[in-house]
Design a protein around this motif. Structure first.
Motif, PDB file in Angstrom:
ATOM      1  N   LEU A 369     -56.519 -25.419 -38.097  1.00 44.76           N
ATOM      2  CA  LEU A 369     -56.027 -26.227 -39.211  1.00 44.76           C
ATOM      3  C   LEU A 369     -54.526 -26.459 -39.066  1.00 44.76           C
ATOM      4  O   LEU A 369     -53.771 -25.522 -38.778  1.00 44.76           O
ATOM      5  N   PRO A 370     -54.076 -27.697 -39.244  1.00 44.23           N
ATOM      6  CA  PRO A 370     -52.633 -27.951 -39.168  1.00 44.23           C
ATOM      7  C   PRO A 370     -51.882 -27.339 -40.338  1.00 44.23           C
ATOM      8  O   PRO A 370     -50.682 -27.160 -40.277  1.00 44.23           O
ATOM      9  N   GLN A 371     -52.628 -27.012 -41.411  1.00 47.69           N
ATOM     10  CA  GLN A 371     -52.021 -26.344 -42.558  1.00 47.69           C
ATOM     11  C   GLN A 371     -51.395 -25.026 -42.108  1.00 47.69           C
ATOM     12  O   GLN A 371     -52.007 -24.239 -41.393  1.00 47.69           O
ATOM     13  N   LYS A 372     -50.173 -24.749 -42.538  1.00 49.75           N
ATOM     14  CA  LYS A 372     -49.488 -23.529 -42.125  1.00 49.75           C
ATOM     15  C   LYS A 372     -49.701 -22.423 -43.151  1.00 49.75           C
ATOM     16  O   LYS A 372     -49.680 -22.645 -44.351  1.00 49.75           O
ATOM     17  N   PHE A 373     -49.923 -21.234 -42.636  1.00 48.00           N
ATOM     18  CA  PHE A 373     -50.051 -20.050 -43.484  1.00 48.00           C
ATOM     19  C   PHE A 373     -49.035 -19.011 -43.029  1.00 48.00           C
ATOM     20  O   PHE A 373     -48.678 -18.942 -41.852  1.00 48.00           O
ATOM     21  N   TYR A 374     -48.580 -18.215 -43.969  1.00 51.99           N
ATOM     22  CA  TYR A 374     -47.558 -17.216 -43.673  1.00 51.99           C
ATOM     23  C   TYR A 374     -48.027 -15.837 -44.121  1.00 51.99           C
ATOM     24  O   TYR A 374     -48.421 -15.654 -45.280  1.00 51.99           O
ATOM     25  N   LYS A 375     -47.999 -14.908 -43.178  1.00 55.61           N
ATOM     26  CA  LYS A 375     -48.275 -13.523 -43.529  1.00 55.61           C
ATOM     27  C   LYS A 375     -46.960 -12.908 -43.997  1.00 55.61           C
ATOM     28  O   LYS A 375     -45.966 -12.926 -43.272  1.00 55.61           O
ATOM     29  N   VAL A 376     -46.954 -12.380 -45.230  1.00 55.09           N
ATOM     30  CA  VAL A 376     -45.686 -11.977 -45.839  1.00 55.09           C
ATOM     31  C   VAL A 376     -45.777 -10.603 -46.505  1.00 55.09           C
ATOM     32  O   VAL A 376     -46.858 -10.142 -46.870  1.00 55.09           O
ATOM     33  N   ASP A 377     -44.624  -9.993 -46.625  1.00 59.89           N
ATOM     34  CA  ASP A 377     -44.432  -8.836 -47.502  1.00 59.89           C
ATOM     35  C   ASP A 377     -43.565  -9.319 -48.656  1.00 59.89           C
ATOM     36  O   ASP A 377     -42.460  -9.828 -48.441  1.00 59.89           O
ATOM     37  N   LEU A 378     -44.080  -9.233 -49.874  1.00 59.86           N
ATOM     38  CA  LEU A 378     -43.308  -9.643 -51.044  1.00 59.86           C
ATOM     39  C   LEU A 378     -42.993  -8.422 -51.908  1.00 59.86           C
ATOM     40  O   LEU A 378     -43.856  -7.571 -52.126  1.00 59.86           O
ATOM     41  N   LEU A 379     -41.781  -8.374 -52.368  1.00 57.40           N
ATOM     42  CA  LEU A 379     -41.395  -7.330 -53.321  1.00 57.40           C
ATOM     43  C   LEU A 379     -41.351  -7.994 -54.698  1.00 57.40           C
ATOM     44  O   LEU A 379     -40.432  -8.752 -55.016  1.00 57.40           O
ATOM     45  N   VAL A 380     -42.398  -7.754 -55.481  1.00 53.27           N
ATOM     46  CA  VAL A 380     -42.540  -8.417 -56.779  1.00 53.27           C
ATOM     47  C   VAL A 380     -42.047  -7.471 -57.878  1.00 53.27           C
ATOM     48  O   VAL A 380     -42.625  -6.388 -58.081  1.00 53.27           O
ATOM     49  N   PRO A 381     -40.966  -7.852 -58.592  1.00 53.29           N
ATOM     50  CA  PRO A 381     -40.454  -6.998 -59.674  1.00 53.29           C
ATOM     51  C   PRO A 381     -41.539  -6.737 -60.718  1.00 53.29           C
ATOM     52  O   PRO A 381     -42.421  -7.568 -60.944  1.00 53.29           O
ATOM     53  N   TYR A 382     -41.454  -5.611 -61.366  1.00 49.28           N
ATOM     54  CA  TYR A 382     -42.480  -5.223 -62.337  1.00 49.28           C
ATOM     55  C   TYR A 382     -42.541  -6.192 -63.523  1.00 49.28           C
ATOM     56  O   TYR A 382     -43.595  -6.379 -64.129  1.00 49.28           O
ATOM     57  N   PHE A 383     -41.400  -6.836 -63.856  1.00 47.84           N
ATOM     58  CA  PHE A 383     -41.422  -7.782 -64.975  1.00 47.84           C
ATOM     59  C   PHE A 383     -42.094  -9.101 -64.585  1.00 47.84           C
ATOM     60  O   PHE A 383     -42.294  -9.976 -65.423  1.00 47.84           O
TER      61      PHE A 383
END
Length: 431
Positions: A369-383
């Protein structure tokens, strides 16, 4: 073999073809076998066939007057109801043949249109078929005299043809204009829906290929991968040419957890009537907006090369051969043949019915698929608890860990979500 227990209730058909190339019987044999399947799909039964070797088509009778008289005797002996010719006939040819054969005369184009009239279920599909039938009928009003006067049922009488004894050219032309206007309005609705899909950036995969190659079965197999799958979302499947006609859109999921849409298209066939392609142009154009094509091929068919080339020719006419294409050889559980030569791009052997290699196919879909995907680490604040919930509900979270400043979540994002939430991204890599 088809079930012919009810042969007495079925329309008895004799099929007629002309072989213009005496050096090769492959194409004419393939074409006549396919004509038999088309007759079966229309509800008839072929009890005999005639193939004539000629240098050119007879302009008056298609097969020549002498051969027509021979066929008339054969029809009397076999109690034939309908004669189906393997090429498109002119109005004059139909009139001349009816005068000798005194039976219903159907050509290949009319037969295919009849099957489409039988199978179309959506409003748009029915309008598209009627448009093609009327455009076929218009130049043949004189030649179709006897056919238009029939009020009974049977092959070639579905759709507008049943009521056209009193219909003149002006009325047909007016109806064509009305249908084209209705289809334009439906096309605008489809364009709006398509725009919304494009804005969502959900990848679209289109199934293309010869009729009866297994596209609908594959669509059902891919649909089962989605968590929201239910049996009532499956499409109709039968071992018959043009078993399904209307375009279908279903949701599936990639190995990385991202959703994608699968659209099924009308199956192709050799000598697909030009008027039908024109009428279904709006529907077929959905292929143009797909991100990836799956060219489904029936490995068990002896005419695999002819069918493959037919599909590629139509895709060329639609100007979509520049799109990424995965060639999917279906029914690998039945035969273990080598794949045909000269196929460009990725290839996979599957069985849509048993599920063999479906996971491999889905991985290949993700990879191509030409659609791009990104494998990520996200730091999501608790709020930002709402974002955490969104990620758990809509992406494939591989792991998560509670840190001092928020939740560290490892997942895969599409390009839209990546742009939207990249401020929370700690590390990333393009998938």
């Amino acid at each position: 073999m088809h079930d012919i227990q009810n042969i007495d209730k079925q329309e008895k058909v004799l099929i007629v073809g002309v072989n213009l190339d005496k050096k090769s019987d492959i194409d004419i044999d393939s074409s006549m076998n396919e004509l038999k399947e088309l007759v079966y799909a229309a509800g008839g039964i072929v009890v005999s066939e005639v193939v004539q070797n000629k240098d050119r088509i007879d302009t008056a009778y298609y097969i020549g007057k002498g051969k027509a008289e021979e066929i008339a005797l054969c029809c009397d002996e076999l109690d034939i109801d309908t004669i189906v010719f393997n090429n498109e006939l002119t109005g004059a040819q139909i009139r001349n043949l009816e005068s000798i054969l005194n039976r219903k005369i159907i050509d290949r184009t009319n037969l295919i249109l009849d099957i489409f009239a039988k199978r179309a279920t959506s409003k748009e599909g029915r309008l598209q078929v009627e448009l093609a039938q009327l455009k076929y009928m218009l130049p043949r009003l004189i030649g179709l005299g006897k056919q238009l006067s029939r009020t009974g049922g049977g092959i070639g009488t579905r759709g507008p043809g049943e009521q056209k004894l009193e219909t003149d050219r002006r009325h047909i032309s007016r109806r064509i204009t009305d249908i084209e206007k209705e289809l334009k309005e439906l096309e605008n609705v489809r364009r709006i829906k398509r725009k919304k899909r494009q804005e969502s950036e959900i990848p679209i995969v289109a199934l293309v290929g010869y009729t009866n190659a297994g596209k609908s079965t594959l669509l059902n197999s891919l649909t089962k991968l989605d968590e929201g799958y239910s049996k009532d979302r499956e499409v109709y499947v039968e071992n018959m040419l043009f078993a399904t006609l209307d375009t279908t859109l279903r949701k599936s999921v990639l190995p990385n957890g991202q959703s994608f849409l699968v659209t099924d298209t009308v199956g192709f066939v050799s000598q697909l009537p030009t008027k039908l392609i024109e009428a279904f142009k709006g529907t077929l154009e959905e292929v143009k907006y797909a991100d990836l094509l799956l060219h489904v091929i029936d490995m068990t068919n002896q005419d695999i090369n002819i069918q493959t080339q037919t599909t590629l020719n139509i895709l060329k006419d639609l100007e979509v051969l520049d799109k990424p294409i995965i060639t999917v050889f279906n029914k690998a559980d039945i035969v273990k043949n080598e794949v045909i030569a000269n196929i460009q791009g990725p290839i996979v052997k599957i069985s849509a019915k048993t599920g063999y290699n479906i996971e491999l196919l889905v991985q290949m879909i993700q990879d191509n698929l030409p659609q791009k995907f990104y494998k990520v680490d996200l730091l999501v604040p608790y709020f930002e608890g709402g974002l955490s919930n969104y990620l758990f509900d809509n992406t494939k979270v591989e792991r998560y860990e509670y840190k001092e400043r928020g939740t560290l979540i490892t997942t895969t994002l599409d390009s839209i979500d990546y742009e939207k939430y990249k401020r929370f991204v700690v590390t990333s890599s393009e998938d």
